[in-house]
Write an enzyme that holds these catalytic residues in place. Structure first.
Site, PDB file in Angstrom:
ATOM      1  N   ARG A  77     -37.514 -67.227 -52.461  1.00 11.35           N
ATOM      2  CA  ARG A  77     -36.626 -68.156 -51.236  1.00 11.35           C
ATOM      3  C   ARG A  77     -35.478 -67.349 -51.464  1.00 11.35           C
ATOM      4  O   ARG A  77     -34.888 -67.552 -50.538  1.00 11.35           O
ATOM      5  CB  ARG A  77     -36.448 -69.601 -51.926  1.00 11.35           C
ATOM      6  CG  ARG A  77     -38.091 -70.622 -52.294  1.00 11.35           C
ATOM      7  CD  ARG A  77     -37.813 -71.469 -51.763  1.00 11.35           C
ATOM      8  NE  ARG A  77     -38.795 -72.882 -52.130  1.00 11.35           N
ATOM      9  CZ  ARG A  77     -40.048 -72.395 -50.886  1.00 11.35           C
ATOM     10  NH1 ARG A  77     -39.280 -72.092 -49.554  1.00 11.35           N
ATOM     11  NH2 ARG A  77     -40.877 -73.573 -51.503  1.00 11.35           N
ATOM     12  N   GLU A 110     -36.332 -77.206 -52.662  1.00 10.86           N
ATOM     13  CA  GLU A 110     -36.374 -75.493 -52.100  1.00 10.86           C
ATOM     14  C   GLU A 110     -35.842 -75.025 -51.030  1.00 10.86           C
ATOM     15  O   GLU A 110     -36.113 -74.219 -50.318  1.00 10.86           O
ATOM     16  CB  GLU A 110     -38.235 -75.843 -51.610  1.00 10.86           C
ATOM     17  CG  GLU A 110     -38.624 -77.085 -51.061  1.00 10.86           C
ATOM     18  CD  GLU A 110     -38.966 -78.768 -51.675  1.00 10.86           C
ATOM     19  OE1 GLU A 110     -40.526 -79.217 -51.233  1.00 10.86           O
ATOM     20  OE2 GLU A 110     -38.562 -78.557 -52.290  1.00 10.86           O
ATOM     21  N   SER A 114     -47.910 -76.435 -51.827  1.00 11.85           N
ATOM     22  CA  SER A 114     -47.924 -77.940 -53.088  1.00 11.85           C
ATOM     23  C   SER A 114     -49.220 -78.656 -52.831  1.00 11.85           C
ATOM     24  O   SER A 114     -50.091 -79.332 -53.883  1.00 11.85           O
ATOM     25  CB  SER A 114     -46.593 -78.449 -52.651  1.00 11.85           C
ATOM     26  OG  SER A 114     -45.252 -77.981 -52.883  1.00 11.85           O
ATOM     27  N   SER A 155     -37.809 -81.018 -63.884  1.00 12.24           N
ATOM     28  CA  SER A 155     -39.371 -81.063 -62.828  1.00 12.24           C
ATOM     29  C   SER A 155     -39.687 -81.999 -62.335  1.00 12.24           C
ATOM     30  O   SER A 155     -40.079 -82.723 -63.458  1.00 12.24           O
ATOM     31  CB  SER A 155     -39.809 -79.956 -63.038  1.00 12.24           C
ATOM     32  OG  SER A 155     -40.588 -79.367 -62.596  1.00 12.24           O
ATOM     33  N   SER A 156     -39.470 -82.740 -61.112  1.00 12.94           N
ATOM     34  CA  SER A 156     -41.020 -83.574 -60.591  1.00 12.94           C
ATOM     35  C   SER A 156     -42.523 -83.066 -61.310  1.00 12.94           C
ATOM     36  O   SER A 156     -43.243 -84.170 -61.411  1.00 12.94           O
ATOM     37  CB  SER A 156     -40.674 -83.824 -59.548  1.00 12.94           C
ATOM     38  OG  SER A 156     -41.569 -83.051 -58.446  1.00 12.94           O
ATOM     39  N   LYS A 160     -45.200 -64.912 -53.275  1.00 16.48           N
ATOM     40  CA  LYS A 160     -45.772 -65.366 -54.395  1.00 16.48           C
ATOM     41  C   LYS A 160     -46.262 -66.949 -53.440  1.00 16.48           C
ATOM     42  O   LYS A 160     -46.530 -67.706 -53.794  1.00 16.48           O
ATOM     43  CB  LYS A 160     -44.725 -65.764 -54.620  1.00 16.48           C
ATOM     44  CG  LYS A 160     -44.821 -67.153 -55.927  1.00 16.48           C
ATOM     45  CD  LYS A 160     -43.185 -67.771 -56.458  1.00 16.48           C
ATOM     46  CE  LYS A 160     -44.028 -68.564 -57.319  1.00 16.48           C
ATOM     47  NZ  LYS A 160     -43.850 -69.802 -56.730  1.00 16.48           N
TER      48      LYS A 160
END
Length: 423
Positions: free
Chosen positions: A384, A312, A29, A169-170, A409
């Protein structure tokens, strides 16, 4: 094609209590935000500790195709900003940060810039961002509010006021904020949706803008960004705290201990919530100036929590909940249906396949612990999901993770770090 790709990855079972130190790569991020800001800056930027993974490689490839210079010096990247120019074709892969952040940045380019990605990327939500960019004066061509999209750039973005429904989604908000300093006039972003998930990611975006001299005002729901130069300089990327989740979970699953060096004392990363969440599930978490140590207890406790800010982390927490002493209820995470896969449906299906009792609700999961058995754990091409299967495999013999390669990823070294933790 390797044998592992054909047959799956046998998740290793722990022979006893894990006791390990795990050095994590940089935050995805933070890395992709830093790359976009560096590309739009008024001067060069040195990025240290950046993550090398598919999502960040796609971001760098996209920026280079727009004319940005990125020199790889081994332990750092030197980003030389340039006026963004098309024509260019951007491969987003399955990276939400590329298909949203870079798409917004491309509205500053001259010429046409096309965006497309993996088949699943064409299913991920994008329309609210496209509508908001049009409100700010951008010209875009799309079919149905999803990829593929073409940005018809004029070299500038007029700016002004826009509203966006960021319930899905932010990243929609973050994309608008990242490009706002380069607009012709102040940009005001208003969220109009019913919920706003993953607020810490917006907080991270605002903090990184301010660190580079950008004036940002507002709180959750409304933000105002003044136009002005973005400073360059040196940026240090923190370890990826969300990617710490499966490793720290190993301490709870085995009753052992895992230490992550360089865990920041203060951070905007959503993964820092692991300290409170794992404590609630029975762990002891100790943070000092050198890092975080998590020690598992005699049992794993169930968890009843609203996880909208830290979605997440849900796949790892779901694995722990499946091994807990009582049922767990996760709420506020309906937006996870639009992630790399429909993670709520995927988690329910895979845990149930192994003998669990899991219900996917409109906005979450209900997980009732049951005795689990081995079997194939499908990843759905989701990094994940793959690491969730690895966590379960620590104590459930016979789990085989399908397509473990999808961890590339965000953490290509996952298998190496995982097996190293168990030595």
């Amino acid at each position: 094609m390797t044998t592992t790709e054909l047959t799956g990855w046998p998740a290793p079972t722990a022979s006893g209590r894990v006791d390990a130190v795990v050095h994590l790569p940089g935050s995805k991020s933070m890395t992709n935000r830093a790359l976009v800001l560096a590309a739009l800056a008024a001067e060069p930027t040195a990025i240290r500790g950046g993550l090398r993974a598919r999502d960040t490689e796609l971001m760098m490839a996209g920026l280079r195709s727009l004319g940005v210079g990125i020199d790889d010096a081994g332990d750092m990247w030197l980003v030389s900003p340039a006026e963004l120019r098309g024509p260019a074709a951007i491969d987003c892969g399955l990276a939400g940060t590329v298909m949203r952040f870079l798409l917004a940045a491309a509205t500053l380019a001259t010429g046409e810039v096309s965006f497309d990605g993996d088949p699943r990327a064409r299913e991920r939500p994008l329309r609210p961002l496209l509508d908001a960019l049009r409100q700010l004066g951008a010209e875009l061509r799309d079919t149905g509010g999803r990829l593929p999209v073409t940005v018809v750039g004029s070299g500038h973005l007029p700016g002004g006021h826009c509203v966006v429904d960021a319930s899905a989604s932010s990243q929609f908000v973050s994309a608008l904020l990242l490009v706002a300093p380069r607009a012709d006039t102040p940009v005001t972003v208003g969220h109009v949706g019913r919920t706003l998930p993953s607020v810490p990611h917006i907080t991270m975006t605002v903090a990184m803008l301010r660190e580079r001299g950008v004036e940002v005002a507002g709180t959750d729901g409304s933000w105002r960004v003044q136009p002005g130069p973005i400073r360059g300089g040196t940026v240090q990327i923190e370890p990826d705290l969300s990617n710490a989740a499966p490793f720290l979970a190993a301490a709870l699953v085995t009753g052992g201990r895992v230490r992550v060096p360089d865990w920041p004392m203060r951070t905007t990363q959503a993964g820092d919530a692991l300290r409170d969440l794992l404590t609630a599930m029975g762990a002891r978490c100790e943070l000092d100036a050198t890092g975080l140590t998590v020690t598992g207890g005699p049992v794993i406790h169930g968890l009843d929590a609203d996880l909208r800010d830290v979605s997440e982390l849900v796949p790892t927490l779901a694995a722990l909940a499946a091994l807990a002493d009582r049922p767990s209820t996760f709420r506020g995470i309906g937006h996870m249906r639009g992630h790399e896969t429909d993670r709520l449906a995927a988690l329910a299906a895979e845990l149930t396949r192994l003998g669990g009792d899991v219900t996917a609700t409109d906005d979450g999961l209900v997980i009732r612990p049951r005795p689990l058995h081995g079997g194939v754990f499908h990843s759905y091409g989701d990094h994940r999901m793959a690491t969730t299967g690895a966590v379960l495999g620590l104590v459930i013999p016979g789990i085989v993770v399908e397509n473990i390669q999808t961890v590339a990823k965000t953490m290509p070294t996952f298998v190496e770090l995982w097996t190293g933790m168990l030595r």
